[in-house]
Write a protein that holds these residues in place. Structure first.
Motif, short mmCIF file in Angstrom:
data_model
loop_
_atom_site.label_atom_id
_atom_site.label_comp_id
_atom_site.label_asym_id
_atom_site.label_seq_id
_atom_site.Cartn_x
_atom_site.Cartn_y
_atom_site.Cartn_z
N PRO A 11 0.83 -1.21 0.00
CA PRO A 11 0.00 0.00 0.00
C PRO A 11 0.86 1.26 0.00
CG PRO A 11 -0.20 -1.20 2.07
CD PRO A 11 0.64 -2.03 1.16
N GLU A 12 0.35 2.27 -0.63
CA GLU A 12 1.07 3.54 -0.75
C GLU A 12 1.10 4.23 0.61
OE1 GLU A 12 3.33 6.07 -2.82
OE2 GLU A 12 2.30 4.44 -3.83
N ASN A 13 2.19 4.86 0.90
CA ASN A 13 2.34 5.61 2.13
C ASN A 13 1.55 6.91 2.00
OD1 ASN A 13 3.12 6.77 4.50
ND2 ASN A 13 5.31 6.78 4.05
N GLU A 14 0.67 7.17 2.97
CA GLU A 14 -0.19 8.36 2.89
C GLU A 14 0.61 9.65 3.03
OE1 GLU A 14 -3.43 8.13 5.62
OE2 GLU A 14 -4.05 6.17 4.88
N ALA A 15 1.74 9.60 3.67
CA ALA A 15 2.55 10.81 3.83
C ALA A 15 3.17 11.23 2.50
CB ALA A 15 3.64 10.58 4.86
N LYS A 16 3.40 10.29 1.60
CA LYS A 16 4.00 10.62 0.31
C LYS A 16 3.01 11.19 -0.68
CE LYS A 16 7.62 7.10 0.28
NZ LYS A 16 8.11 5.90 -0.43
N VAL A 17 1.72 10.91 -0.50
CA VAL A 17 0.69 11.36 -1.44
C VAL A 17 -0.04 12.54 -0.85
CG1 VAL A 17 -1.32 10.68 -2.78
CG2 VAL A 17 0.43 9.00 -2.25
#
Length: 116
Positions: A11-17
């Motif tokens: 899963p994508e890191n929310e801090a990066k998006v």
């Protein structure tokens, strides 16, 4: 020891998006009118019993008079309730004690009490 390599996507890191607001985050003051259909066709059980009686009695209508009268009663009741519901749906006034609200009625309420 035979270890299998995990193949998959993490899963994508929310801090990066970062969040980008494309549309304003508020509700509109209108709703779309959606037709609601009944889930069961009208008088289906009575019609099924009539066809069963026809098949059992070799399509003799005199022997299936009870089923025919039940189907006619159900049809008349369905027509009257359908006509009443249609009249209520077309009116934009809210009826007290009504559990469902149509799209027109809800739009009228939202015009009176708009979202801030």
């Amino acid at each position: 020891m035979n270890f299998k390599k995990k193949i998959g996507r993490r899963p994508e890191n929310e801090a990066k998006v970062p969040f980008r607001m494309l549309l304003p985050l508020c509700l509109t003051d209108r709703v779309l009118g959606i037709n609601s259909r009944t889930s069961e066709p009208a008088c289906q059980a009575q019609m099924q019993s009539l066809f069963t009686c026809f098949k059992k009695n070799d399509f003799d209508q005199r022997k299936c008079s009870l089923e025919i009268s039940r189907l006619q009663e159900c049809s008349q009741e369905f027509r009257s309730t359908h006509f009443r519901k249609k009249q209520e749906k077309q009116s934009e006034t809210l009826l007290p004690g009504c559990k469902t609200v149509t799209g027109k009625q809800l739009n009228k309420l939202l015009k009176r009490f708009p979202h801030i």
